[in-house]
Scaffold this motif. Structure first.
Motif, PDB file in Angstrom:
ATOM      1  N   ARG A   1       0.834  -1.206   0.000  1.00  0.00           N
ATOM      2  CA  ARG A   1       0.000   0.000   0.000  1.00  0.00           C
ATOM      3  C   ARG A   1       0.865   1.250   0.000  1.00  0.00           C
ATOM      4  O   ARG A   1       0.609   2.211  -0.737  1.00  0.00           O
ATOM      5  N   GLY A   2       1.924   1.235   0.828  1.00  0.00           N
ATOM      6  CA  GLY A   2       2.811   2.386   0.893  1.00  0.00           C
ATOM      7  C   GLY A   2       3.548   2.645  -0.407  1.00  0.00           C
ATOM      8  O   GLY A   2       3.925   3.780  -0.707  1.00  0.00           O
TER       9      GLY A   2
ATOM     10  N   SER B   1      -6.832  -3.426  -6.332  1.00  0.00           N
ATOM     11  CA  SER B   1      -6.939  -4.665  -7.111  1.00  0.00           C
ATOM     12  C   SER B   1      -5.567  -5.261  -7.393  1.00  0.00           C
ATOM     13  O   SER B   1      -5.384  -6.487  -7.340  1.00  0.00           O
ATOM     14  N   LEU B   2      -4.576  -4.429  -7.662  1.00  0.00           N
ATOM     15  CA  LEU B   2      -3.222  -4.920  -7.915  1.00  0.00           C
ATOM     16  C   LEU B   2      -2.563  -5.363  -6.609  1.00  0.00           C
ATOM     17  O   LEU B   2      -1.818  -6.353  -6.580  1.00  0.00           O
TER      18      LEU B   2
ATOM     19  N   PHE C   1      -0.143  -9.473  -3.268  1.00  0.00           N
ATOM     20  CA  PHE C   1      -0.050 -10.123  -1.958  1.00  0.00           C
ATOM     21  C   PHE C   1      -0.187 -11.636  -2.081  1.00  0.00           C
ATOM     22  O   PHE C   1       0.636 -12.398  -1.573  1.00  0.00           O
ATOM     23  N   HIS C   2      -1.215 -12.085  -2.770  1.00  0.00           N
ATOM     24  CA  HIS C   2      -1.454 -13.527  -2.853  1.00  0.00           C
ATOM     25  C   HIS C   2      -0.409 -14.226  -3.712  1.00  0.00           C
ATOM     26  O   HIS C   2      -0.032 -15.365  -3.423  1.00  0.00           O
ATOM     27  N   SER C   3       0.076 -13.558  -4.743  1.00  0.00           N
ATOM     28  CA  SER C   3       1.126 -14.166  -5.564  1.00  0.00           C
ATOM     29  C   SER C   3       2.391 -14.394  -4.741  1.00  0.00           C
ATOM     30  O   SER C   3       3.029 -15.457  -4.826  1.00  0.00           O
ATOM     31  N   LEU C   4       2.767 -13.414  -3.939  1.00  0.00           N
ATOM     32  CA  LEU C   4       3.980 -13.540  -3.119  1.00  0.00           C
ATOM     33  C   LEU C   4       3.794 -14.581  -2.021  1.00  0.00           C
ATOM     34  O   LEU C   4       4.684 -15.421  -1.797  1.00  0.00           O
TER      35      LEU C   4
ATOM     36  N   ARG D   1       6.754  -3.538 -12.761  1.00  0.00           N
ATOM     37  CA  ARG D   1       6.228  -3.075 -14.044  1.00  0.00           C
ATOM     38  C   ARG D   1       4.725  -2.818 -13.964  1.00  0.00           C
ATOM     39  O   ARG D   1       4.214  -1.837 -14.515  1.00  0.00           O
ATOM     40  N   ALA D   2       4.014  -3.698 -13.268  1.00  0.00           N
ATOM     41  CA  ALA D   2       2.568  -3.518 -13.137  1.00  0.00           C
ATOM     42  C   ALA D   2       2.242  -2.241 -12.368  1.00  0.00           C
ATOM     43  O   ALA D   2       1.292  -1.521 -12.704  1.00  0.00           O
TER      44      ALA D   2
END
Length: 223
Positions: A125-126, A132-133, A138-141, A214-215
């Motif tokens: 967030r910071g 949405s990204l 978070f879940h990918s990591l 990149r995202a």
């Protein structure tokens, strides 16, 4: 000679003993009866400190999360996440039973794991990740660090060899009918010949962070 009294039984001592049993013998060996014997008490006395087996497992999983130090606050978001997840992965491999518990994500998640997850979300967030990204990042990591640890533990704790990946590869190559899968055979042969190759964990973590960087830049460009 006076007998030295045992330390008072409390929750930290119960969880520390449970962790030691799980480290030495695996989760299958960890029961209230086994833990009571380890501590020199009746199993029923443990319920004053952990209400049930689920709470015990959540407690020892939380101890592992507590082993992961906070990254240097001076680091940027990408380096901070890289440091946090490398250290998390190391902790999960030190306690081979733990990754499977983390993957379960039960309602019993303890304060150290909550702190860990909250800190990752705060870092994202910071850094400016939109909601949405941020959710996807978070879940990918989380899935990468826990999933890789589960796989690494599965290979490293096979009972058939000191070097299980090499042995697993060579046993696979003994199967008949593999001529129809030449690229897979070449891949497994490479593993058999390079059993000490660097883990894919760090490689994939870097790819994930590169992609997220990149995202994030793309999301900023659209605002």
């Amino acid at each position: 000679m006076a007998v030295k009294p045992r330390p008072a039984l409390d929750r930290p001592r119960v969880l520390a003993a449970a962790t030691a049993v799980a480290d030495a013998e695996g989760l299958a060996a960890l029961s209230m009866r086994r833990l009571g014997a380890e501590l020199g008490v009746e199993a029923m006395s443990l319920y004053h400190h952990v209400p049930n087996k689920a709470a015990l497992l959540a407690g020892i999983a939380d101890l592992v999360a507590g082993e992961v130090p906070e990254p240097d606050p001076a680091l940027g978001w990408r380096d901070a996440l890289q440091e946090r997840y490398r250290r998390t992965h190391d902790a999960l491999l030190r306690h081979p039973w733990c990754a499977a518990l983390w993957a379960g994500q039960s309602a019993e998640v303890g304060p150290e794991r909550l702190r860990h997850m909250d800190a990752v979300l705060a870092t994202l967030r910071g850094a400016g990740f939109p909601p949405s990204l941020l959710e996807l990042a978070f879940h990918s990591l989380q899935n990468h660090v826990v999933g890789h640890a589960v796989q690494a533990v599965a290979f490293s704790h096979r009972s058939d060899a000191a070097d299980p990946l090499e042995v697993a590869a060579r046993r696979f190559l003994e199967r008949p009918g593999l001529g129809a899968y030449p690229d897979l055979v070449a891949h497994v042969e490479w593993h058999a010949e390079h059993p000490d190759a660097a883990s894919a964990f760090g490689f994939a973590l870097d790819l994930l962070l590169d992609g997220l960087e990149r995202a994030l830049a793309g999301a900023r460009g659209r605002t």
